[in-house]
Scaffold this active site. Structure first.
Site, mmCIF file in Angstrom:
data_model
loop_
_atom_site.group_PDB
_atom_site.id
_atom_site.type_symbol
_atom_site.label_atom_id
_atom_site.label_comp_id
_atom_site.label_asym_id
_atom_site.label_seq_id
_atom_site.Cartn_x
_atom_site.Cartn_y
_atom_site.Cartn_z
ATOM 1 N N ILE A 214 0.818 -1.219 0.000
ATOM 2 C CA ILE A 214 0.000 0.000 0.000
ATOM 3 C C ILE A 214 0.854 1.273 0.000
ATOM 4 C CG2 ILE A 214 -0.300 0.281 2.497
ATOM 5 C CD1 ILE A 214 -3.325 0.766 1.859
ATOM 6 N N VAL B 17 1.321 -3.473 8.359
ATOM 7 C CA VAL B 17 1.164 -2.358 7.430
ATOM 8 C C VAL B 17 1.539 -1.034 8.097
ATOM 9 C CG1 VAL B 17 -1.325 -2.004 7.800
ATOM 10 C CG2 VAL B 17 -0.324 -1.471 5.584
ATOM 11 N N ASP B 18 1.289 -0.938 9.388
ATOM 12 C CA ASP B 18 1.616 0.263 10.163
ATOM 13 C C ASP B 18 3.135 0.526 10.109
ATOM 14 O OD1 ASP B 18 1.332 2.378 11.912
ATOM 15 O OD2 ASP B 18 0.865 1.153 13.677
ATOM 16 N N TYR C 80 -4.418 -8.441 14.444
ATOM 17 C CA TYR C 80 -5.661 -8.348 15.216
ATOM 18 C C TYR C 80 -6.627 -9.501 14.956
ATOM 19 C CZ TYR C 80 -4.534 -3.742 17.180
ATOM 20 O OH TYR C 80 -3.975 -2.698 17.886
HETATM 21 N N1 AR6 Z 1 0.677 -3.171 2.233
HETATM 22 C C1 AR6 Z 1 -0.558 -3.706 2.266
HETATM 23 N N2 AR6 Z 1 -0.945 -4.614 3.187
HETATM 24 C C2 AR6 Z 1 -0.037 -4.992 4.105
HETATM 25 C C3 AR6 Z 1 1.278 -4.470 4.148
HETATM 26 C C4 AR6 Z 1 1.626 -3.513 3.150
HETATM 27 N N3 AR6 Z 1 2.838 -2.961 3.094
HETATM 28 N N4 AR6 Z 1 1.939 -5.049 5.189
HETATM 29 C C5 AR6 Z 1 1.069 -5.909 5.763
HETATM 30 N N5 AR6 Z 1 -0.125 -5.895 5.131
HETATM 31 P P1 AR6 Z 1 -1.718 -5.813 10.234
HETATM 32 P P2 AR6 Z 1 -4.054 -5.318 11.985
HETATM 33 C C6 AR6 Z 1 -1.374 -6.630 5.406
HETATM 34 O O1 AR6 Z 1 -1.189 -6.806 11.209
HETATM 35 O O2 AR6 Z 1 -4.469 -6.750 11.936
HETATM 36 C C7 AR6 Z 1 0.323 -3.232 13.941
HETATM 37 O O3 AR6 Z 1 1.380 -3.589 14.763
HETATM 38 C C8 AR6 Z 1 -1.287 -7.867 6.253
HETATM 39 O O4 AR6 Z 1 -0.869 -8.971 5.471
HETATM 40 O O5 AR6 Z 1 -0.802 -4.839 9.615
HETATM 41 O O6 AR6 Z 1 -5.100 -4.265 11.836
HETATM 42 C C9 AR6 Z 1 -0.449 -2.015 14.437
HETATM 43 O O7 AR6 Z 1 0.395 -1.093 15.092
HETATM 44 C C10 AR6 Z 1 -2.743 -8.027 6.702
HETATM 45 O O8 AR6 Z 1 -3.507 -8.642 5.676
HETATM 46 O O9 AR6 Z 1 -2.901 -4.931 10.906
HETATM 47 C C11 AR6 Z 1 -1.440 -2.621 15.380
HETATM 48 O O10 AR6 Z 1 -0.877 -2.843 16.653
HETATM 49 C C12 AR6 Z 1 -3.224 -6.580 6.818
HETATM 50 O O11 AR6 Z 1 -2.222 -5.781 6.152
HETATM 51 C C13 AR6 Z 1 -1.785 -3.949 14.751
HETATM 52 O O12 AR6 Z 1 -0.644 -4.295 13.943
HETATM 53 C C14 AR6 Z 1 -3.423 -6.069 8.215
HETATM 54 O O13 AR6 Z 1 -2.453 -6.643 9.088
HETATM 55 C C15 AR6 Z 1 -2.974 -3.858 13.823
HETATM 56 O O14 AR6 Z 1 -3.315 -5.137 13.372
#
Ligand code: AR6
Length: 179
Positions: free
Chosen positions: A16, A38-39, A126
């Site tokens: 993203i 992603v964060d 999450y």
């Molecule tokens: N681009 C697009 N999608 C992505 C990317 C990227 N660069 N990297 C990961 N994903 P998550 P949550 C996907 O864990 O479940 C953090 O530590 C990933 O494969 O990022 O909402 C925050 O600080 C998955 O499908 O977010 C919070 O503490 C999706 O993004 C916590 O994680 C969401 O995974 C939030 O958890």
């Protein structure tokens, strides 16, 4: 590319942080101080200005959204939202996830932004079940388009093939027009 009313709905497989939409959405946590997934990718790609602005904002309740610049990324803004931590589905997780998507779109509208990209909020760290989460993501977008009709392009950016195929099936099942 698909279409619902006047809004294009696109699926992208990948990262993203590379999106050139006016806004990209971050799946953040309540502190807005960064994390993994992603964060972490957004803070790394955007640079320290995002964290500086997040510190000033001072956090975000689950289901709400806040906005910062996108720093070094091609996008103009990052909309930080916080999805629910999934427990067992009886803790109001569905409504909170819906609100995260809907409030991100509302904030985009306030800033007159017409193109936005979402990750799959809450389905990583999450633990939200992916299929249920994808339905909520699309429902929130369609409801927003029905009520506000002020967004031109919405992208769902999926990191894995599995997630991409899930969204593809979902859009086909909803009989969205191909654009
Ligand atoms: N681009 C697009 N999608 C992505 C990317 C990227 N660069 N990297 C990961 N994903 P998550 P949550 C996907 O864990 O479940 C953090 O530590 C990933 O494969 O990022 O909402 C925050 O600080 C998955 O499908 O977010 C919070 O503490 C999706 O993004 C916590 O994680 C969401 O995974 C939030 O958890």
């Amino acid at each position: 590319m698909y279409k619902y009313k006047n809004t294009k709905i696109g699926l992208v497989k990948g990262d993203i942080t590379k999106m050139e939409t006016e806004a990209i959405v971050n799946a953040a946590n309540n502190t807005l101080l960064g994390g993994g997934g992603v964060d972490g990718a957004i803070h790394r790609a955007g640079g320290p200005i995002i964290l500086e602005q997040c510190k000033k904002i001072g956090g975000c309740p689950t289901g709400e959204a806040r906005i910062t610049t996108a720093g070094n990324m091609p996008s103009k803004y990052v909309i930080h939202t916080v999805g629910p931590i999934y427990k067992d589905g009886t803790k109001g997780e569905d409504k909170l996830l819906y609100n995260a998507y809907y409030n991100s779109l509302k904030l985009a509208k306030e800033y007159k932004l017409r193109t936005i990209a979402f990750p799959s909020i809450s389905t990583g760290a999450y633990n939200y079940p992916k299929e249920e989460a994808s339905k909520i993501a699309l429902q929130a977008a369609m409801d927003f388009i029905d009520r506000e009709n002020e967004i031109n392009e919405i992208y769902y950016v999926l990191f894995s093939n599995e997630d991409y195929n899930l969204y593809k099936d979902l859009l086909e099942k909803n009989n969205l027009e191909k654009a």
